[in-house]
Design a protein around this motif. Sequence first.
Motif, PDB file in Angstrom:
ATOM      1  N   GLN A  31       0.855  -1.177   0.000  1.00 44.68           N
ATOM      2  CA  GLN A  31       0.000   0.000   0.000  1.00 44.68           C
ATOM      3  C   GLN A  31       0.893   1.229   0.000  1.00 44.68           C
ATOM      4  O   GLN A  31       2.066   1.153   0.353  1.00 44.68           O
ATOM      5  N   ILE A  32       0.333   2.349  -0.389  1.00 40.85           N
ATOM      6  CA  ILE A  32       1.163   3.529  -0.614  1.00 40.85           C
ATOM      7  C   ILE A  32       1.936   3.946   0.638  1.00 40.85           C
ATOM      8  O   ILE A  32       3.083   4.370   0.551  1.00 40.85           O
TER       9      ILE A  32
ATOM     10  N   GLU B 206       9.741   4.475  -1.482  1.00 39.05           N
ATOM     11  CA  GLU B 206       9.969   5.411  -2.577  1.00 39.05           C
ATOM     12  C   GLU B 206       8.786   5.334  -3.517  1.00 39.05           C
ATOM     13  O   GLU B 206       8.264   4.247  -3.775  1.00 39.05           O
ATOM     14  N   VAL B 207       8.337   6.447  -4.026  1.00 36.61           N
ATOM     15  CA  VAL B 207       7.242   6.477  -4.993  1.00 36.61           C
ATOM     16  C   VAL B 207       7.657   7.302  -6.203  1.00 36.61           C
ATOM     17  O   VAL B 207       8.537   8.158  -6.115  1.00 36.61           O
ATOM     18  N   CYS B 208       7.019   7.018  -7.327  1.00 37.35           N
ATOM     19  CA  CYS B 208       7.248   7.817  -8.535  1.00 37.35           C
ATOM     20  C   CYS B 208       5.991   7.769  -9.388  1.00 37.35           C
ATOM     21  O   CYS B 208       5.088   6.973  -9.154  1.00 37.35           O
ATOM     22  N   GLU B 209       5.947   8.639 -10.375  1.00 41.82           N
ATOM     23  CA  GLU B 209       4.841   8.689 -11.318  1.00 41.82           C
ATOM     24  C   GLU B 209       5.358   8.382 -12.710  1.00 41.82           C
ATOM     25  O   GLU B 209       6.472   8.758 -13.063  1.00 41.82           O
ATOM     26  N   ALA B 210       4.543   7.696 -13.479  1.00 36.09           N
ATOM     27  CA  ALA B 210       4.832   7.454 -14.892  1.00 36.09           C
ATOM     28  C   ALA B 210       3.672   8.037 -15.688  1.00 36.09           C
ATOM     29  O   ALA B 210       2.516   7.821 -15.350  1.00 36.09           O
ATOM     30  N   GLN B 211       3.990   8.761 -16.732  1.00 38.72           N
ATOM     31  CA  GLN B 211       2.957   9.415 -17.524  1.00 38.72           C
ATOM     32  C   GLN B 211       2.516   8.600 -18.734  1.00 38.72           C
ATOM     33  O   GLN B 211       1.666   9.049 -19.500  1.00 38.72           O
ATOM     34  N   SER B 212       3.100   7.412 -18.911  1.00 36.30           N
ATOM     35  CA  SER B 212       2.688   6.557 -20.028  1.00 36.30           C
ATOM     36  C   SER B 212       2.678   5.098 -19.575  1.00 36.30           C
ATOM     37  O   SER B 212       3.393   4.711 -18.647  1.00 36.30           O
TER      38      SER B 212
ATOM     39  N   LEU C 170       0.721   1.225  -7.570  1.00 35.83           N
ATOM     40  CA  LEU C 170      -0.054   1.592  -6.386  1.00 35.83           C
ATOM     41  C   LEU C 170      -1.392   2.216  -6.738  1.00 35.83           C
ATOM     42  O   LEU C 170      -2.372   2.023  -6.028  1.00 35.83           O
ATOM     43  N   ALA C 171      -1.427   2.985  -7.816  1.00 32.47           N
ATOM     44  CA  ALA C 171      -2.665   3.672  -8.183  1.00 32.47           C
ATOM     45  C   ALA C 171      -2.573   4.156  -9.621  1.00 32.47           C
ATOM     46  O   ALA C 171      -1.483   4.331 -10.168  1.00 32.47           O
TER      47      ALA C 171
ATOM     48  N   HIS D  60      -7.329  15.134 -20.067  1.00 32.83           N
ATOM     49  CA  HIS D  60      -6.941  14.280 -18.948  1.00 32.83           C
ATOM     50  C   HIS D  60      -6.193  13.057 -19.451  1.00 32.83           C
ATOM     51  O   HIS D  60      -6.648  12.371 -20.361  1.00 32.83           O
ATOM     52  N   ASN D  61      -5.058  12.808 -18.846  1.00 27.04           N
ATOM     53  CA  ASN D  61      -4.223  11.675 -19.223  1.00 27.04           C
ATOM     54  C   ASN D  61      -4.007  10.784 -18.001  1.00 27.04           C
ATOM     55  O   ASN D  61      -4.006  11.265 -16.877  1.00 27.04           O
ATOM     56  N   PRO D  62      -3.771   9.481 -18.221  1.00 27.90           N
ATOM     57  CA  PRO D  62      -3.507   8.616 -17.074  1.00 27.90           C
ATOM     58  C   PRO D  62      -2.158   8.931 -16.438  1.00 27.90           C
ATOM     59  O   PRO D  62      -1.207   9.317 -17.111  1.00 27.90           O
ATOM     60  N   CYS D  63      -2.100   8.798 -15.135  1.00 27.97           N
ATOM     61  CA  CYS D  63      -0.872   8.961 -14.370  1.00 27.97           C
ATOM     62  C   CYS D  63      -0.740   7.720 -13.498  1.00 27.97           C
ATOM     63  O   CYS D  63      -1.608   7.440 -12.680  1.00 27.97           O
ATOM     64  N   TYR D  64       0.313   6.966 -13.704  1.00 27.05           N
ATOM     65  CA  TYR D  64       0.538   5.721 -12.971  1.00 27.05           C
ATOM     66  C   TYR D  64       1.440   6.018 -11.775  1.00 27.05           C
ATOM     67  O   TYR D  64       2.520   6.580 -11.945  1.00 27.05           O
ATOM     68  N   VAL D  65       0.991   5.658 -10.590  1.00 28.82           N
ATOM     69  CA  VAL D  65       1.771   5.876  -9.365  1.00 28.82           C
ATOM     70  C   VAL D  65       2.347   4.526  -8.963  1.00 28.82           C
ATOM     71  O   VAL D  65       1.606   3.562  -8.770  1.00 28.82           O
ATOM     72  N   LEU D  66       3.669   4.471  -8.853  1.00 31.79           N
ATOM     73  CA  LEU D  66       4.363   3.226  -8.530  1.00 31.79           C
ATOM     74  C   LEU D  66       5.201   3.410  -7.283  1.00 31.79           C
ATOM     75  O   LEU D  66       5.607   4.518  -6.950  1.00 31.79           O
ATOM     76  N   GLY D  67       5.441   2.315  -6.594  1.00 35.72           N
ATOM     77  CA  GLY D  67       6.254   2.368  -5.385  1.00 35.72           C
ATOM     78  C   GLY D  67       7.140   1.155  -5.288  1.00 35.72           C
ATOM     79  O   GLY D  67       6.939   0.152  -5.963  1.00 35.72           O
ATOM     80  N   ARG D  68       8.149   1.285  -4.449  1.00 40.80           N
ATOM     81  CA  ARG D  68       8.986   0.127  -4.140  1.00 40.80           C
ATOM     82  C   ARG D  68       9.366   0.174  -2.677  1.00 40.80           C
ATOM     83  O   ARG D  68       9.351   1.247  -2.056  1.00 40.80           O
ATOM     84  N   ALA D  69       9.691  -0.976  -2.161  1.00 39.64           N
ATOM     85  CA  ALA D  69       9.978  -1.097  -0.730  1.00 39.64           C
ATOM     86  C   ALA D  69      11.221  -0.299  -0.364  1.00 39.64           C
ATOM     87  O   ALA D  69      12.103  -0.075  -1.180  1.00 39.64           O
ATOM     88  N   GLY D  70      11.239   0.125   0.854  1.00 42.14           N
ATOM     89  CA  GLY D  70      12.382   0.849   1.373  1.00 42.14           C
ATOM     90  C   GLY D  70      12.444   0.679   2.869  1.00 42.14           C
ATOM     91  O   GLY D  70      11.660  -0.060   3.459  1.00 42.14           O
TER      92      GLY D  70
END
Length: 65
Positions: A2-3, A8-14, A29-30, A40-50
């Motif tokens: 979960q977020i 660490e989190v980041c966004e991907a625009q594609s 994550l979302a 409006h464009n999709p925004c992918y929110v990703l995370g990895r353990a830290g």
Amino acid sequence: MQIFEAGEVCEAQSAAKANELLAQGWTLLAVATSGGPNGHNPCYVLGRAGEPVEDDEEPPRPLFS
């Protein structure tokens, strides 16, 4: 994951960039929308353990279980 568990989190625009990050071990994550000049464009929110953040408060509870 979960977020609030992400170190660490980041966004991907594609989708291509999101898939690249997923292949590198990131977790999706979302998916949200972001406004831009073309609408409006999709925004992918990703995370990895830290490393866990030490805090006096308990982590937030999930909204959905």
